[in-house]
Design a protein around this motif. Structure first.
Motif, short mmCIF file in Angstrom:
data_model
loop_
_atom_site.label_atom_id
_atom_site.label_comp_id
_atom_site.label_asym_id
_atom_site.label_seq_id
_atom_site.Cartn_x
_atom_site.Cartn_y
_atom_site.Cartn_z
N ARG A 43 0.84 -1.21 0.00
CA ARG A 43 0.00 0.00 0.00
C ARG A 43 0.86 1.25 0.00
NH1 ARG A 43 -2.99 -2.58 4.08
NH2 ARG A 43 -2.30 -1.04 5.60
N ALA A 44 1.93 1.21 0.81
CA ALA A 44 2.78 2.40 0.89
C ALA A 44 3.38 2.73 -0.47
CB ALA A 44 3.89 2.16 1.92
N ARG A 45 3.65 1.71 -1.26
CA ARG A 45 4.31 1.94 -2.54
C ARG A 45 3.33 2.21 -3.69
NH1 ARG A 45 5.50 2.90 -6.60
NH2 ARG A 45 7.16 2.22 -8.01
N TYR A 46 2.22 1.46 -3.74
CA TYR A 46 1.38 1.50 -4.94
C TYR A 46 -0.03 2.05 -4.72
CZ TYR A 46 4.90 -1.59 -6.97
OH TYR A 46 6.07 -2.12 -7.43
N ARG A 47 -0.43 2.28 -3.47
CA ARG A 47 -1.84 2.61 -3.21
C ARG A 47 -2.30 3.84 -4.01
NH1 ARG A 47 -4.87 5.85 0.04
NH2 ARG A 47 -6.86 4.99 0.74
N GLN A 48 -1.52 4.92 -3.93
CA GLN A 48 -1.98 6.15 -4.57
C GLN A 48 -2.05 5.98 -6.09
OE1 GLN A 48 -3.23 8.69 -2.77
NE2 GLN A 48 -3.98 9.26 -4.82
N GLU A 49 -1.04 5.31 -6.64
CA GLU A 49 -1.05 5.07 -8.08
C GLU A 49 -2.29 4.27 -8.49
OE1 GLU A 49 3.62 4.09 -8.10
OE2 GLU A 49 2.50 3.34 -9.80
N ALA A 50 -2.57 3.22 -7.69
CA ALA A 50 -3.70 2.36 -8.04
C ALA A 50 -5.02 3.13 -7.91
CB ALA A 50 -3.70 1.13 -7.13
N LEU A 51 -5.12 4.00 -6.90
CA LEU A 51 -6.33 4.80 -6.75
C LEU A 51 -6.50 5.73 -7.95
CD1 LEU A 51 -6.41 5.79 -2.97
CD2 LEU A 51 -8.05 4.38 -4.20
N ASP A 52 -5.39 6.32 -8.40
CA ASP A 52 -5.45 7.19 -9.58
C ASP A 52 -5.90 6.40 -10.81
OD1 ASP A 52 -4.71 9.49 -8.28
OD2 ASP A 52 -2.57 9.19 -8.62
N LEU A 53 -5.37 5.18 -10.91
CA LEU A 53 -5.74 4.35 -12.06
C LEU A 53 -7.23 4.01 -12.01
CD1 LEU A 53 -4.96 2.63 -14.51
CD2 LEU A 53 -4.50 0.75 -12.94
N LEU A 54 -7.72 3.64 -10.83
CA LEU A 54 -9.15 3.32 -10.71
C LEU A 54 -10.00 4.54 -11.05
CD1 LEU A 54 -9.07 1.18 -7.45
CD2 LEU A 54 -9.59 0.38 -9.74
N CYS A 55 -9.50 5.70 -10.64
CA CYS A 55 -10.23 6.95 -10.96
C CYS A 55 -10.28 7.14 -12.47
CB CYS A 55 -9.53 8.11 -10.27
SG CYS A 55 -10.28 9.70 -10.57
N ASP A 56 -9.13 6.91 -13.15
CA ASP A 56 -9.08 7.06 -14.60
C ASP A 56 -9.98 6.04 -15.30
OD1 ASP A 56 -7.42 9.21 -14.81
OD2 ASP A 56 -5.58 8.02 -14.84
N LEU A 57 -10.02 4.83 -14.72
CA LEU A 57 -10.83 3.78 -15.34
C LEU A 57 -12.31 3.96 -15.06
CD1 LEU A 57 -8.58 0.68 -14.53
CD2 LEU A 57 -8.94 1.72 -16.77
N GLY A 58 -12.63 4.95 -14.22
CA GLY A 58 -14.04 5.19 -13.93
C GLY A 58 -14.56 4.37 -12.77
N GLY A 59 -13.65 3.72 -12.02
CA GLY A 59 -14.05 2.95 -10.85
C GLY A 59 -14.91 1.75 -11.22
N GLY A 60 -15.81 1.40 -10.34
CA GLY A 60 -16.69 0.27 -10.59
C GLY A 60 -16.27 -0.96 -9.82
#
Lengths: 312, 108
Positions: A43-60
């Motif tokens: 989480r410390a390494r990838y959490r923010q990136e993954a959240l940004d990606l989910l945001c770009d993908l439109g979540g779901g």
């Protein structure tokens, strides 16, 4: 390689670089919950990136589910670059400590429902031997864990005092404070919750839950201190190796308890409720889950401890 | 390493191939793989692959641009990708040659 025909959305180029940072909206609960399933280092390494990606993908739900599912291998085979050798040992120790506490709590429930009953069922050699193995292995496991963890505990306590960190001191004292709180519950129960034939079923359920809460708190305290104080050196290595031995003996105790439970359901049918399949199935599932987590974590920690030191 | 890469199946190769020409961040990798290779990578798969490739030194993170962190392929990663694609090319060549030798598949 063929280039992408159209630029990505939000004004980014083919490589997706934004022209200027934009304010970050709060991620949906589902996405955050999926990422909360990952190990802390991940989480410390990838959490923010993954959240940004989910945001770009439109979540779901599908995207969040794909991340949640991949949390399992992230726990089973954590990427090595996220931890140093000492970090791997600390992470494994923290997980193993919690899993060991769950196994110990399950063992105590088993003991309470079998050997500590006022009237014992007609015996069988297998049940008797299983009880004996359970008792010895349970005690030995606790002793190994305590002996192996004591130098590390003292090291962390000294560090917490040196840093004047009251919070870490409290975390380290949780193995004593949590059982003390549980004993206070027992005193209250002894005063108000007596049943004509011993402890009532609802009180027993409440007591069991309180016991597991105390075990979880007792294990979580040192686990949090490990994460905050980041100890390293021989004390961590010793604790990692001895925790593997403690888990192995606790697994032996758990296996003996399962054999005894099966024996009771076979040879003590009609006595108490030992013939019912539900409780033993639940017990088996919980022991298997906690045992698997404990075995995997301690195995990983012991491997790191026995490997050639790198940057300890 | 080649055998290990085989065991990961396709997504690591797709990500390496996507990063072969220029650095990209997660969303751009997914878009690129979908548009150029016709495969949709889920967010979970992508980050599982990224963490494994990074652990093995085949890709590396760059300084974040805005809120996003691009990744680029390393020299080791490029060499690994070249070896894998050469193997795939050889397999494809043999498969095409043998398929074309089958009766009724001269045009394969």
């Amino acid at each position: 390689m063929r280039k992408a025909k159209r630029p990505a959305r939000d004004g980014r180029g083919v490589s997706g670089h934004r022209n200027a940072p934009q304010p970050q909206p709060r991620a949906p609960l589902l996405d955050r919950a999926a990422l909360a399933l990952y190990p802390p280092a991940w989480r410390a390494r990838y959490r923010q990136e993954a959240l940004d990606l989910l945001c770009d993908l439109g979540g779901g739900a599908a995207s969040a589910a794909s991340l949640a599912w991949r949390a399992v291998p992230a726990w089973l085979r954590p990427p090595r670059h996220l931890h140093g050798q000492a970090g791997r040992m600390r992470a494994s120790l923290a997980t193993a400590l919690v899993a060991w506490s769950v196994l110990a709590g399950l063992g105590l429930v088993f003991d309470q429902l079998t050997q500590q009953q006022p009237v014992l069922p007609p015996g069988h050699a297998v049940i008797g031997w299983s009880y004996a193995i359970f008792d010895v292995a349970f005690a030995v496991s606790g002793l190994i864990l305590a002996a192996g963890a004591l130098p590390l505990w003292l090291l962390m306590l000294r560090r917490a005092r040196r840093q004047r960190s009251g919070r870490d001191t409290v975390y380290l004292l949780m193995p004593a404070l949590a059982p003390a709180g549980f004993l206070a519950c027992l005193v209250i129960l002894a005063r108000f919750g007596r049943h004509p034939h011993g402890v009532g079923p609802w009180w027993f359920a409440a007591l069991t839950l309180a016991g597991f809460a105390a075990a979880a708190a007792a294990a979580a305290g040192p686990a949090l201190a490990l994460r905050r104080l980041r100890p390293r050196g021989p004390a961590v290595r010793l604790a990692a190796i001895t925790s593997a031995a403690a888990v192995a003996t606790m697994l032996l105790a758990s296996a003996a308890s399962l054999v005894a439970s099966a024996g009771l359901s076979l040879w003590a049918r009609g006595f108490a409720a030992y013939h019912q399949a539900g409780p033993i199935t639940i017990y088996l599932a919980l022991v298997t889950a906690a045992g698997a987590v404990a075995a995997i974590s301690t195995g990983r920690g012991a491997r790191a401890a026995l490997a050639r030191p790198r940057g300890l | 390493m080649a055998e290990e890469l085989d065991r990961w199946a396709d997504p690591p190769l797709l990500v390496l191939a996507s990063l072969a020409d220029e650095p990209r961040h997660g969303y751009a990798i997914i878009q690129d793989v979908a548009q150029t290779m016709g495969v949709h990578l889920s967010a979970g798969t992508l980050y599982a692959v990224i963490s494994r490739l990074e652990a093995r030194g085949l890709i590396e993170p760059m300084a974040p641009t805005g809120r996003r962190r691009p990744y680029r392929i390393t020299a080791t990663g490029a060499e690994e990708l070249a070896q894998q694609t050469e193997r795939m090319r050889q397999v494809a060549h043999v498969a095409c040659a043998r398929l074309s030798a089958r009766p009724g598949m001269a045009g394969a």
